[in-house]
Design a protein around this motif. Structure first.
Motif: not given
Length: 353
Positions: A271, A245, A190, A268, A275, A240-242, A182-183
């Motif tokens: 998301l 995580l 990724r 996780a 993608r 959303r990513k935050k 994710l980061e």
């Protein structure tokens, strides 16, 4: 004598279960500073309504808006966003309705049918003070209210493998890899981290062949609900990513992963699927697939053929040596505690009545 020893064993197991339950941090359990009043409940109802209307059924093709009630478990007092079909609730201030939940009704964060109405039920002390976490939780439970229309609930199964040393170790590696995915600033990194997460999961399934079905079942229930909470309760991709995580980083604090892991892995994987496999939500509604298997397919991997001989080399990228040492020490402490209680309650002197 045997009966007394059996009772001792029962008490030991009960003590262990109580210890696990009491020590398990409730999901986002920080109690709000706000008192339990119609005005404060109405402000939270407005938050949930804003988020579900903003989604407008785009995520699952089903509106997440619906009647919501908050319950104070001490007195079983209820504050609801609307009247119930059977008229048990009475109008109160700020457009809310109040009453008392009868003793035969369970109190939990969930979707529940009561008094002729299908509710989003929330336990008031468990509502987080943090707005983003609170909105995520309310959207999570809003999903459960209509879950049967989206992805039917799968029979709950034990995930005892996740309370073993190897199960915990591989899950924590998997979560570290998911966080790295994710980061990751670039697609190559990724994809590699996502493959690593799938590798660590495949290693666990190789050790525990029955684990795949039980883990998929919980991820399709709580994992999809938490993914929904992350997507609907947070307005931007960065938010959303935050939150996803945060779910991953909270998991190691849980003393047991058997019922909690999907809160971390579900968002996780969701998301990453957004993608790499657009349209996956519609596909999962029409199949029995798991999130990890869908991601593996999108990355052209087969979980059954992941090269397990690369496990140690890839695990080293995620601090595997220190992690395994810490988990081994934890396991030793746990076994020592079990031995102590067994010696005291079962193998030691017993009173025969």
């Amino acid at each position: 004598m045997q009966r007394i020893r059996d009772i001792g064993l029962f008490l030991l197991l009960a003590l262990i279960c109580v210890t696990c339950v009491a020590g398990t941090p409730a999901k986002r359990a920080a109690a709000p500073a706000l008192p339990f009043t119609p005005a404060h409940a109405a402000s939270y109802f407005a938050e949930a309504t804003h988020d579900c209307r903003a989604d407008h059924g785009k995520l699952w093709g089903v509106s997440l808006c619906g009647p919501m009630l908050f319950v104070d478990p001490a007195a079983r007092h209820v504050i609801a966003s609307q009247a119930d079909a059977d008229g048990r609730l009475k109008p109160a201030a700020d457009g809310t309705f109040t009453g008392v939940l009868p003793p035969d009704q369970n109190i939990a964060n969930t979707g529940v049918s009561w008094s002729g109405t299908r509710w989003i039920e929330m336990v008031w002390p468990l509502l987080p003070a943090n707005p983003a976490k609170r909105r995520t939780l309310m959207a999570h439970e809003s999903y459960h209210r209509v879950q049967a229309q989206i992805v039917p609930i799968t029979e709950s199964r034990s995930n005892a493998q996740l309370d073993t040393l190897y199960g915990r170790y591989t899950l924590l590696l998997e979560c570290r890899a998911l966080a790295a995915a994710l980061e990751a600033p670039a697609d190559n990194a990724r994809r590699q981290a996502a493959r690593d997460a799938l590798l660590f999961r495949a290693a666990r399934y190789h050790r525990f062949p029955e684990a795949q079905a039980s883990e998929v079942a919980l991820e399709r229930n709580e994992g999809l609900a938490e993914y929904t909470g992350v997507m609907v309760g947070n307005a931007t991709p960065a938010q959303r990513k935050k939150m996803a995580l945060a779910d991953l980083h909270e998991l190691p604090d849980y003393p047991s992963f058997a019922r909690s892991f999907a809160y971390a892995t579900g968002p996780a994987y969701g998301l990453l699927l957004d993608r790499y496999r657009p349209g996956w939500r519609k596909q999962i509604m029409q199949s029995q697939q798991g999130l990890a298997a869908m991601l593996a397919s999108a990355l052209h991997l087969d979980l059954r053929d992941v090269p397990l001989d690369t496990f140690n080399a890839r695990a080293a990228h995620y601090g595997s040596a220190a992690l395994l040492a810490a988990e081994t020490a934890r396991e030793n402490r746990y076994e020592h505690e079990i031995a102590h209680y067994k010696s005291t309650l079962i193998d030691g002197p017993v009173l025969v009545l």
